[in-house]
Design a protein around this motif. Structure first.
Motif, PDB file in Angstrom:
ATOM      1  N   ASP A   1       0.803  -1.218   0.000  1.00 16.39           N
ATOM      2  CA  ASP A   1       0.000   0.000   0.000  1.00 16.39           C
ATOM      3  C   ASP A   1       0.836   1.268   0.000  1.00 16.39           C
ATOM      4  O   ASP A   1       0.325   2.355   0.265  1.00 16.39           O
ATOM      5  CB  ASP A   1      -0.946   0.013   1.212  1.00 16.39           C
ATOM      6  CG  ASP A   1      -2.004  -1.065   1.110  1.00 16.39           C
ATOM      7  OD1 ASP A   1      -2.385  -1.416  -0.020  1.00 16.39           O
ATOM      8  OD2 ASP A   1      -2.451  -1.561   2.163  1.00 16.39           O
TER       9      ASP A   1
ATOM     10  N   GLN B   1       2.345   4.561  -0.862  1.00 21.55           N
ATOM     11  CA  GLN B   1       1.838   5.634  -1.715  1.00 21.55           C
ATOM     12  C   GLN B   1       2.947   6.156  -2.628  1.00 21.55           C
ATOM     13  O   GLN B   1       4.093   6.247  -2.211  1.00 21.55           O
ATOM     14  CB  GLN B   1       1.300   6.784  -0.855  1.00 21.55           C
ATOM     15  CG  GLN B   1       0.094   6.398  -0.024  1.00 21.55           C
ATOM     16  CD  GLN B   1      -1.120   6.078  -0.878  1.00 21.55           C
ATOM     17  OE1 GLN B   1      -1.474   6.842  -1.769  1.00 21.55           O
ATOM     18  NE2 GLN B   1      -1.745   4.947  -0.617  1.00 21.55           N
TER      19      GLN B   1
ATOM     20  N   SER C   1       3.543   8.938  -6.303  1.00 26.43           N
ATOM     21  CA  SER C   1       2.950  10.012  -7.082  1.00 26.43           C
ATOM     22  C   SER C   1       3.552  10.025  -8.476  1.00 26.43           C
ATOM     23  O   SER C   1       4.752   9.825  -8.633  1.00 26.43           O
ATOM     24  CB  SER C   1       3.216  11.351  -6.378  1.00 26.43           C
ATOM     25  OG  SER C   1       2.743  12.411  -7.160  1.00 26.43           O
TER      26      SER C   1
ATOM     27  N   PRO D   1      -4.507   9.102  -5.927  1.00 23.87           N
ATOM     28  CA  PRO D   1      -3.488  10.039  -5.435  1.00 23.87           C
ATOM     29  C   PRO D   1      -2.821  10.856  -6.537  1.00 23.87           C
ATOM     30  O   PRO D   1      -2.276  11.920  -6.282  1.00 23.87           O
ATOM     31  CB  PRO D   1      -2.475   9.128  -4.739  1.00 23.87           C
ATOM     32  CG  PRO D   1      -3.258   7.940  -4.322  1.00 23.87           C
ATOM     33  CD  PRO D   1      -4.258   7.738  -5.441  1.00 23.87           C
TER      34      PRO D   1
END
Length: 89
Positions: free
Chosen positions: A15, A17, A19, A84
Motif C-alpha cells: 500500500d 503511496q 505520485s 493520489p
C-alpha cells in the motif's frame, strides 16, 4: 529470486503511496528493474501530436511525461485512475 520471506516483506509495502511515475520504491527493493528500449515512445508520438487537432492521454500518471511533449496545437484530454495522482495531473 523471490522467496517466502521476500514475498511477505513486499506485501507489507503493497500500500506504499507514490505520485506520478516515480516507481523508485519498487526498483530500490529489487521488485522492478528497467533498461533502455530500442525505441522511444516520445520520438514516435511527438510528430503525430504536433499535427493533431485533439489527443487523449489515458493513464497520464502525474502528467510529467505528457507535459514534455508540448506545446500542443489542439485540445488535450488526460485521464488518470489512480486517485493520489489526480491532483498532481
Amino acid at each position: 529470486m523471490i522467496n517466502d520471506s521476500n514475498f511477505i516483506h513486499f506485501m507489507k509495502h503493497a500500500d506504499h503511496q507514490f505520485s506520478g511515475w516515480d516507481f523508485s520504491f519498487l526498483s530500490e527493493t529489487g521488485r522492478m528493474s528497467s533498461s533502455l528500449l530500442s525505441w522511444s515512445y516520445g520520438s514516435m508520438a511527438i510528430s503525430l501530436i504536433h499535427r493533431a487537432h485533439s489527443m487523449l492521454d489515458m493513464g497520464t500518471g502525474g502528467g510529467e511525461f505528457l507535459s514534455l511533449l508540448g506545446p500542443f496545437t489542439g485540445s488535450v484530454i488526460a485521464t488518470e485512475a489512480y486517485k493520489p495522482n489526480v491532483p498532481v495531473c
